[in-house]
Design an enzyme around this catalytic site. Structure first.
Site, PDB file in Angstrom:
ATOM      1  CE  LYS A   1      19.788  38.394  40.233  1.00  0.00           C
ATOM      2  NZ  LYS A   1      21.014  39.153  40.531  1.00  0.00           N
TER       3      LYS A   1
ATOM      4  CG  ASN B   1      17.809  42.783  42.618  1.00  0.00           C
ATOM      5  OD1 ASN B   1      17.317  43.846  42.233  1.00  0.00           O
ATOM      6  ND2 ASN B   1      18.553  42.689  43.698  1.00  0.00           N
TER       7      ASN B   1
ATOM      8  CG  ASP C   1      21.712  42.657  41.654  1.00  0.00           C
ATOM      9  OD1 ASP C   1      21.683  42.398  42.870  1.00  0.00           O
ATOM     10  OD2 ASP C   1      21.301  41.874  40.780  1.00  0.00           O
TER      11      ASP C   1
ATOM     12  CB  ALA D   1      30.356  39.517  28.574  1.00  0.00           C
ATOM     13  N   GLY D   2      28.580  37.999  31.459  1.00  0.00           N
ATOM     14  CA  GLY D   2      27.396  37.187  31.774  1.00  0.00           C
ATOM     15  C   GLY D   2      26.314  38.035  32.415  1.00  0.00           C
ATOM     16  N   GLY D   3      25.440  37.392  33.167  1.00  0.00           N
ATOM     17  CA  GLY D   3      24.297  38.068  33.773  1.00  0.00           C
ATOM     18  C   GLY D   3      24.696  39.200  34.715  1.00  0.00           C
ATOM     19  CB  ALA D   4      27.063  39.369  37.538  1.00  0.00           C
TER      20      ALA D   4
HETATM   21  P1  ATR Z   1      26.513  35.326  36.035  1.00  0.00           P
HETATM   22  O1  ATR Z   1      25.035  35.456  35.893  1.00  0.00           O
HETATM   23  O2  ATR Z   1      26.973  35.008  37.433  1.00  0.00           O
HETATM   24  O3  ATR Z   1      27.283  36.450  35.428  1.00  0.00           O
HETATM   25  P2  ATR Z   1      26.870  33.693  33.711  1.00  0.00           P
HETATM   26  O4  ATR Z   1      25.815  34.475  33.028  1.00  0.00           O
HETATM   27  O5  ATR Z   1      26.888  32.219  33.544  1.00  0.00           O
HETATM   28  O6  ATR Z   1      26.865  33.967  35.265  1.00  0.00           O
HETATM   29  O7  ATR Z   1      28.284  34.303  33.262  1.00  0.00           O
HETATM   30  C1  ATR Z   1      29.447  33.783  33.709  1.00  0.00           C
HETATM   31  C2  ATR Z   1      30.621  34.657  33.239  1.00  0.00           C
HETATM   32  O8  ATR Z   1      31.788  34.015  33.676  1.00  0.00           O
HETATM   33  C3  ATR Z   1      30.727  34.781  31.718  1.00  0.00           C
HETATM   34  O9  ATR Z   1      31.371  35.998  31.412  1.00  0.00           O
HETATM   35  C4  ATR Z   1      31.622  33.606  31.403  1.00  0.00           C
HETATM   36  O10 ATR Z   1      32.334  33.726  30.177  1.00  0.00           O
HETATM   37  P3  ATR Z   1      31.693  33.190  28.773  1.00  0.00           P
HETATM   38  O11 ATR Z   1      30.725  34.262  28.341  1.00  0.00           O
HETATM   39  O12 ATR Z   1      32.858  33.075  27.874  1.00  0.00           O
HETATM   40  O13 ATR Z   1      31.033  31.885  29.087  1.00  0.00           O
HETATM   41  C5  ATR Z   1      32.582  33.690  32.555  1.00  0.00           C
HETATM   42  N1  ATR Z   1      33.275  32.422  32.804  1.00  0.00           N
HETATM   43  C6  ATR Z   1      32.748  31.273  33.315  1.00  0.00           C
HETATM   44  N2  ATR Z   1      33.687  30.341  33.428  1.00  0.00           N
HETATM   45  C7  ATR Z   1      34.861  30.876  32.980  1.00  0.00           C
HETATM   46  C8  ATR Z   1      36.205  30.417  32.858  1.00  0.00           C
HETATM   47  N3  ATR Z   1      36.551  29.192  33.248  1.00  0.00           N
HETATM   48  N4  ATR Z   1      37.139  31.284  32.390  1.00  0.00           N
HETATM   49  C9  ATR Z   1      36.806  32.535  32.031  1.00  0.00           C
HETATM   50  N5  ATR Z   1      35.548  33.033  32.122  1.00  0.00           N
HETATM   51  C10 ATR Z   1      34.600  32.216  32.582  1.00  0.00           C
END
Ligand code: ATR
Length: 287
Positions: A69, A90, A105, A130-133
């Site tokens: 993306k 997207n 999205d 705070a990831g991509g979504a």
């Molecule tokens: P996406 O694009 O689907 O948002 P991503 O960018 O990998 O995927 O982000 C995943 C999110 O889930 C992040 O906020 C991640 O937290 P971190 O920034 O601390 O990595 C969160 N996440 C993934 N596994 C987790 C877990 N076991 N407990 C809490 N948060 C989790």
């Protein structure tokens, strides 16, 4: 299909279980539009070649999913300003000389929030992840006029980075916090949007926050996960008297928004409703 049939497609990795082909081929059939939609698994190093090849073949539009993306933005001739700010697209729409990128999205979530009557304007909201979504969703909440956004993440550093980017544009609105610090949020109930991958099938008994006390802060919970249809997060919300929704409508509406951009049409509500039922059925069958 015949020699006049237009083509749209999805690129991502993986794409095998995507519901997008079903969404778009069904919409094309219902709307009487001569269009086919296919999914292509594309490696990161081939994204640029895929976009150039698509243009050469006259492909009308593309959807782009993880992990491309952001990468794909380098291959575009224009980008919608909101997608530019978010740093992720997207949907690509064919324009003279190449493709223009959009982020449907956020259009999808905006429509879902409106339909479920979840008001963000002037409210304080909680976002988990705070990831991509989350990136797109945090920008959307700021754009929808959220007063304060409590951005809770496992890594506070990631929450801080996203907060700074959004606050630079909208003023001091986003407050980065650790998931474990939710008790620092003023007592009250809030719309809560769950954007982490925690709770996704097959890890159906997991949630980013399992502590019951947190769910006392939830007025309405929206999980962007749609498989399982009721996540642990949603179940905990409901057990504490809050409404809860999964991410299926967001997925459907991002698809409808893309379809509308490509074809210059408006998809009737009745078709959206029928598609939603069909999507629920597909998920049920796929386990
Ligand atoms: P996406 O694009 O689907 O948002 P991503 O960018 O990998 O995927 O982000 C995943 C999110 O889930 C992040 O906020 C991640 O937290 P971190 O920034 O601390 O990595 C969160 N996440 C993934 N596994 C987790 C877990 N076991 N407990 C809490 N948060 C989790």
């Amino acid at each position: 299909m015949n020699a006049e049939t237009k083509l749209c497609c999805l690129i991502g990795n993986p794409v095998a279980h995507s519901l997008s082909p079903m969404i778009h081929n069904t919409l094309a059939q219902k709307m009487g539009i001569d269009l086919a939609y296919l999914a292509f698994r594309v490696e990161t190093e081939s994204v640029e070649a895929a976009v150039a090849g698509a243009k050469a073949l006259g492909i009308l539009g593309m959807n782009v999913t993880v992990p491309h993306k952001s990468t794909v933005m380098r291959s575009l001739v224009q980008t919608d300003p909101m997608a530019e700010r978010i740093g992720a697209v997207n949907t690509l729409v064919s324009v003279p000389g190449g493709y223009k990128g959009y982020n449907t999205d956020i259009i999808g979530l905006r429509r879902q929030l409106k339909e479920e009557q979840i008001v963000i304007d002037g409210r304080d909201v909680i976002i988990l992840g705070a990831g991509g979504a989350s990136r797109a969703i945090t920008w959307l909440c700021a754009d929808l006029g959220a007063r304060r956004i409590y951005l809770l993440n496992r890594s506070v550093e990631n929450a801080r980075k996203l907060s700074e980017a959004v606050n630079r544009f909208y003023g001091e609105r986003v407050v980065p916090m650790a998931l474990t610090d939710y008790r620092d949020i003023p007592k009250g109930t809030y719309p809560v949007i769950q954007t982490t991958s925690v709770g996704l099938y097959p890890h159906i008994e997991e949630a980013a926050i399992l502590e019951e006390e947190f769910y006392g802060y939830v007025e309405t919970g929206v999980d962007i996960i749609f498989n399982p249809a009721e996540t642990k997060f949603m179940r905990l919300c409901r057990e504490h008297g809050a409404r809860a929704f999964n991410g299926l409508k967001m997925l459907l509406y991002q698809g409808i928004a893309a379809f509308e951009l490509w074809n210059g049409v408006e998809v009737p509500k009745q078709y959206a409703q029928e598609l939603l039922l069909r999507m629920e059925g597909e998920l049920h069958t796929n386990g």
